[in-house]
Design an enzyme around this catalytic site. Structure first.
Site, PDB file in Angstrom:
ATOM      1  N   HIS A  69      35.705  39.529  42.715  1.00 18.27           N
ATOM      2  CA  HIS A  69      35.640  40.031  41.202  1.00 18.27           C
ATOM      3  C   HIS A  69      34.648  39.798  40.402  1.00 18.27           C
ATOM      4  O   HIS A  69      34.532  39.505  39.338  1.00 18.27           O
ATOM      5  CB  HIS A  69      36.802  39.088  40.393  1.00 18.27           C
ATOM      6  N   GLU A  75      35.088  46.192  34.294  1.00 15.69           N
ATOM      7  CA  GLU A  75      34.382  46.467  35.302  1.00 15.69           C
ATOM      8  C   GLU A  75      33.481  47.957  35.663  1.00 15.69           C
ATOM      9  O   GLU A  75      32.428  48.029  36.111  1.00 15.69           O
ATOM     10  CB  GLU A  75      35.159  46.172  36.799  1.00 15.69           C
ATOM     11  N   ASN A  91      37.040  53.267  41.705  1.00 15.51           N
ATOM     12  CA  ASN A  91      37.555  52.065  42.219  1.00 15.51           C
ATOM     13  C   ASN A  91      38.440  52.374  43.350  1.00 15.51           C
ATOM     14  O   ASN A  91      39.662  52.792  42.699  1.00 15.51           O
ATOM     15  CB  ASN A  91      37.950  51.162  41.016  1.00 15.51           C
ATOM     16  N   LYS A 122      40.911  54.663  40.995  1.00 12.01           N
ATOM     17  CA  LYS A 122      40.777  54.683  39.608  1.00 12.01           C
ATOM     18  C   LYS A 122      39.410  55.195  39.397  1.00 12.01           C
ATOM     19  O   LYS A 122      38.589  55.057  40.152  1.00 12.01           O
ATOM     20  CB  LYS A 122      40.910  53.261  39.300  1.00 12.01           C
ATOM     21  N   GLY A 163      44.462  38.472  37.351  1.00 11.13           N
ATOM     22  CA  GLY A 163      45.003  39.654  37.328  1.00 11.13           C
ATOM     23  C   GLY A 163      46.033  39.529  38.673  1.00 11.13           C
ATOM     24  O   GLY A 163      46.603  38.379  38.744  1.00 11.13           O
ATOM     25  N   ILE A 220      46.672  39.194  33.397  1.00 11.24           N
ATOM     26  CA  ILE A 220      47.435  38.246  32.957  1.00 11.24           C
ATOM     27  C   ILE A 220      46.566  37.494  31.733  1.00 11.24           C
ATOM     28  O   ILE A 220      47.153  37.144  30.834  1.00 11.24           O
ATOM     29  CB  ILE A 220      47.664  37.210  34.257  1.00 11.24           C
ATOM     30  N   GLY A 221      45.272  37.192  31.938  1.00 14.78           N
ATOM     31  CA  GLY A 221      44.294  36.607  31.207  1.00 14.78           C
ATOM     32  C   GLY A 221      44.380  37.109  29.743  1.00 14.78           C
ATOM     33  O   GLY A 221      44.299  36.528  28.768  1.00 14.78           O
ATOM     34  N   GLU A 222      44.566  38.589  29.868  1.00 17.84           N
ATOM     35  CA  GLU A 222      44.418  39.197  28.502  1.00 17.84           C
ATOM     36  C   GLU A 222      45.825  39.183  27.854  1.00 17.84           C
ATOM     37  O   GLU A 222      45.993  39.757  26.621  1.00 17.84           O
ATOM     38  CB  GLU A 222      43.787  40.747  28.523  1.00 17.84           C
ATOM     39  N   ASP A 224      54.802  40.734  39.561  1.00 14.32           N
ATOM     40  CA  ASP A 224      54.446  41.064  38.059  1.00 14.32           C
ATOM     41  C   ASP A 224      54.740  39.820  37.144  1.00 14.32           C
ATOM     42  O   ASP A 224      55.892  39.649  36.845  1.00 14.32           O
ATOM     43  CB  ASP A 224      55.064  42.361  37.802  1.00 14.32           C
ATOM     44  N   GLY A 276      45.467  40.292  41.728  1.00 11.91           N
ATOM     45  CA  GLY A 276      44.262  39.014  42.484  1.00 11.91           C
ATOM     46  C   GLY A 276      43.764  38.233  41.538  1.00 11.91           C
ATOM     47  O   GLY A 276      43.590  38.863  40.273  1.00 11.91           O
ATOM     48  N   ARG A 309      49.696  36.777  46.857  1.00 11.77           N
ATOM     49  CA  ARG A 309      48.813  35.734  47.761  1.00 11.77           C
ATOM     50  C   ARG A 309      49.139  34.324  47.465  1.00 11.77           C
ATOM     51  O   ARG A 309      49.294  33.847  46.208  1.00 11.77           O
ATOM     52  CB  ARG A 309      47.320  36.160  47.661  1.00 11.77           C
TER      53      ARG A 309
HETATM   54  P1  ADP Z   1      44.567  43.928  39.424  1.00 13.21           P
HETATM   55  O1  ADP Z   1      43.399  44.648  39.079  1.00 13.21           O
HETATM   56  O2  ADP Z   1      44.301  42.871  40.430  1.00 13.21           O
HETATM   57  O3  ADP Z   1      45.776  44.838  40.242  1.00 13.21           O
HETATM   58  P2  ADP Z   1      45.272  43.556  36.779  1.00 13.21           P
HETATM   59  O4  ADP Z   1      43.988  42.778  36.086  1.00 13.21           O
HETATM   60  O5  ADP Z   1      45.616  45.053  36.205  1.00 13.21           O
HETATM   61  O6  ADP Z   1      45.252  43.384  38.325  1.00 13.21           O
HETATM   62  O7  ADP Z   1      46.497  42.738  36.409  1.00 13.21           O
HETATM   63  C1  ADP Z   1      47.699  43.292  36.725  1.00 13.21           C
HETATM   64  C2  ADP Z   1      48.861  41.973  36.274  1.00 13.21           C
HETATM   65  O8  ADP Z   1      48.689  41.758  34.961  1.00 13.21           O
HETATM   66  C3  ADP Z   1      49.999  42.700  36.531  1.00 13.21           C
HETATM   67  O9  ADP Z   1      50.680  42.228  37.738  1.00 13.21           O
HETATM   68  C4  ADP Z   1      50.930  41.533  35.273  1.00 13.21           C
HETATM   69  O10 ADP Z   1      51.494  40.100  36.152  1.00 13.21           O
HETATM   70  C5  ADP Z   1      49.952  41.292  34.312  1.00 13.21           C
HETATM   71  N1  ADP Z   1      50.033  41.925  33.044  1.00 13.21           N
HETATM   72  C6  ADP Z   1      49.759  43.429  32.764  1.00 13.21           C
HETATM   73  N2  ADP Z   1      50.162  43.629  31.373  1.00 13.21           N
HETATM   74  C7  ADP Z   1      50.857  42.285  30.960  1.00 13.21           C
HETATM   75  C8  ADP Z   1      51.752  42.113  29.992  1.00 13.21           C
HETATM   76  N3  ADP Z   1      51.704  43.018  28.932  1.00 13.21           N
HETATM   77  N4  ADP Z   1      52.185  40.768  29.721  1.00 13.21           N
HETATM   78  C9  ADP Z   1      52.093  40.062  30.680  1.00 13.21           C
HETATM   79  N5  ADP Z   1      51.389  40.385  31.980  1.00 13.21           N
HETATM   80  C10 ADP Z   1      50.768  41.279  32.032  1.00 13.21           C
END
Ligand code: ADP
Length: 402
Positions: free
Chosen positions: A179, A384, A9, A16, A207, A329-331, A280, A209, A238
Site C-alpha cells: 500500500h 492511489e 489496477n 479497476k 481496507g 474501513i479507515g474512511e 466485510d 488488506g 488474512r
Molecule cells: P481493498 O482495496 O483492500 O479491497 P478497500 O479499501 O476498498 O479494500 O476496503 C474494503 C473494506 O472497507 C470492505 O471490506 C469493508 O469492510 C470496508 N467498508 C467499505 N465501506 C464501508 C462502510 N460504509 N462501512 C464500514 N466499512 C466499510
C-alpha cells in the site's frame, strides 16, 4: 494543452481503471471489470449519461482491456485512443529492485515475473494487464508504480527478519511492505496541510488488506506488512502477525500441507475466519450492533492490533504529530476508529471529538480531534490512482526532455 493518462489496477479477477485529464487532474471516467476468467463477467463505466453496466464473458485481462478501449470510444469518452499519453499500472510487489516508479518495459516485466512467488495473486494480473495494453496501444508509455517502493527507505533493522542470514542473501526474504502508493499519498496530503513543516505521522490504511506505516518527514521508517501481504495487523481474510509456531501446529494437528495452511491464513482467517460472519466490516458491524458476542470480540481483536502498532510506532518515531485513517474501513467505520483511539488516547494525550468521528464517513475528509489534542487524528480519503497518474506525468515529462 490537456492530455489523458489512464491508471490501471489489475487484481487476480478484476481490473479497476480511472482516466484523468492532465495537468488538471480531472477524472474523465472510471470503472471496474469484474469476474475476469469466470463464466459470466461484466463491467461498469461512468459516462456523461450516467453509469453503464454490462454483463459479458471476460476470459482474461486481455479481453477486458480490449473491451475497455472500445468502450472509451463507444461512449464518447475519447474521440481517439491517441489522446491517451500514458498508462500507469499498480504493481503490488517490486521487491528490493525499485525505489520509485519506472517506465514499464519488458525488462521490468521480467523482474515483476520473478517476484510472482511474493505476490502470487497480484503480480501475474499486473503482467497480463501490461501485455494487453502493449498489444493494443504499442506506442503509449507504460509506467509501473510499485506498492513496495515507498517502503524502501526503511533501515535494515526494520526490514530484516531474525532467521538465518543466508535466507536474505539467497532468496531476498525480508519485509517489503505494501500500500506504499496510498501511504505516500497521505504523507503528501499531510505535508500540504502542515504547509511543509516536518512531522511524525502514523498512517493506518485499513481496507480489506491493511497496513500501518510510521512516517518521519515524509519518509517511511517502518511498516506493518511483511514479506507478503499476510503480515502485520489482522485483515478481512488474512491473519496478520502470528507466532510462527501456529503455522506448524495447525499443519500438524489438522494434517494440512504448508500450501493449505498458507491458503487458510491468507483466505479464510482474519475478520472472516475469526468472526465466522464475513470478511466485510459492514456485516460484522451489523452483528456487533445486534449484540453478537463473536462480532464484539472480533472488533476488540482488530482494534487491539491496530492500537498496538500505533503504540509501537509512536515510540519508534519519538512522538507522534498526527494519526491518519484511510481506505475502506479507515474512511467508513467510526465504531472501529473509536475503539482504536480509546486504547491509545491516554498515552498519546488525544482529545477525541466523538461527534466528528461519527459524522466522518463516506469518503470525506475529517479532523477528529479538538484544538486541545496533543496528537491530531484525521480521516483522509486515499487516492492511489491519482498518485499513479502523477508518477506517469513525471516520467512522461522526463522522457520528453531526453
Ligand atoms: P481493498 O482495496 O483492500 O479491497 P478497500 O479499501 O476498498 O479494500 O476496503 C474494503 C473494506 O472497507 C470492505 O471490506 C469493508 O469492510 C470496508 N467498508 C467499505 N465501506 C464501508 C462502510 N460504509 N462501512 C464500514 N466499512 C466499510
Amino acid at each position: 494543452m490537456s492530455e489523458l493518462v489512464l491508471a490501471i489496477n489489475s487484481g487476480s479477477s478484476s481490473l479497476k481503471f480511472k482516466l484523468f485529464e492532465v495537468p488538471s487532474e480531472k477524472v474523465i471516467t472510471s470503472g471496474l471489470f469484474e469476474r475476469i476468467t469466470q463464466k459470466e463477467g461484466g463491467f461498469r463505466i461512468k459516462t456523461e449519461a450516467g453509469e453503464v453496466r454490462r454483463t459479458l464473458a471476460l476470459p482474461n485481462h486481455e479481453v477486458a482491456v480490449n473491451v475497455l478501449t472500445k468502450a472509451l470510444i463507444e461512449f464518447n469518452i475519447v474521440k481517439s485512443l491517441d489522446e491517451i499519453k500514458a498508462i500507469g499500472h499498480r504493481v503490488v510487489q517490486g521487491g528490493k529492485h525499485y525505489f520509485d516508479s519506472v517506465e514499464f518495459t519488458d525488462e521490468v516485466a521480467a523482474v515483476v515475473r520473478k517476484l510472482i512467488p511474493f505476490a502470487p495473486l497480484h503480480n501475474p494480473a499486473h503482467l497480463t494487464g501490461y501485455e494487453a495494453f502493449k498489444k493494443i496501444l504499442p506506442n503509449v508509455l507504460n509506467v509501473a508504480v510499485f506498492d513496495t517502493a515507498y517502503h524502501q527507505t526503511m533501515a535494515p533493522e526494520d526490514y530484516l527478519y531474525p532467521i538465518p542470514y543466508e535466507y536474505y542473501e539467497k532468496y531476498d526474504i525480508r519485509r517489503y511492505g505494501a500500500h506504499g502508493t496510498s501511504h505516500k499519498f497521505i504523507a503528501e496530503e499531510i505535508t500540504k496541510i502542515n504547509k511543509g513543516k516536518p512531522c511524525n505521522l502514523i498512517v493506518c490504511h485499513l481496507g480489506n488488506g491493511a497496513s500501518i506505516t510510521a512516517v518521519k518527514d515524509g519518509k517511511c521508517v517502518a511498516t506493518s506488512m511483511g514479506l507478503t501481504p499476510l503480515g502485520g495487523i489482522m485483515m478481512g481474510t488474512r491473519t496478520g502477525d502470528l507466532d510462527p509456531s501456529v503455522f506448524y501446529f495447525v499443519s500438524q494437528l489438522d494434517g494440512k500441507s504448508a500450501t493449505e495452511v498458507y491458503d487458510l491464513f491468507n483466505k479464510k482467517s482474519g475478520m472472516l475466519g475469526f468472526s465466522g460472519i464475513s470478511s466485510d466490516v459492514r456485516d460484522v458491524e451489523n452483528a456487533f450492533l445486534q449484540g453478537n458476542e463473536r462480532a464484539d470480540l472480533t472488533f476488540k481483536l482488530y482494534s487491539r492490533r491496530v492500537a498496538d502498532y500505533i503504540g509501537q510506532y509512536h515510540v519508534r518515531l519519538g512522538g507522534t504529530d498526527a494519526i491518519v485513517f484511510t481506505a475502506g474501513i479507515g474512511e467508513n467505520a467510526p465504531i472501529l476508529r473509536k475503539q482504536i483511539i480509546d486504547q491509545v488516547k491516554d498515552a498519546l494525550q488525544i482529545d477525541f471529538d466523538e461527534e466528528q468521528n461519527r459524522l466522518t464517513r463516506g469518503g470525506i475528509y475529517g479532523l477528529l480531534t479538538t484544538k486541545q489534542s496533543k496528537v491530531k487524528v484525521y480521516v483522509i480519503p486515499t487516492d492511489e490512482e491519482l498518485m499513479i497518474v502523477r508518477d506517469c506525468v513525471r516520467i512522461l515529462k522526463a522522457k520528453r526532455q531526453q
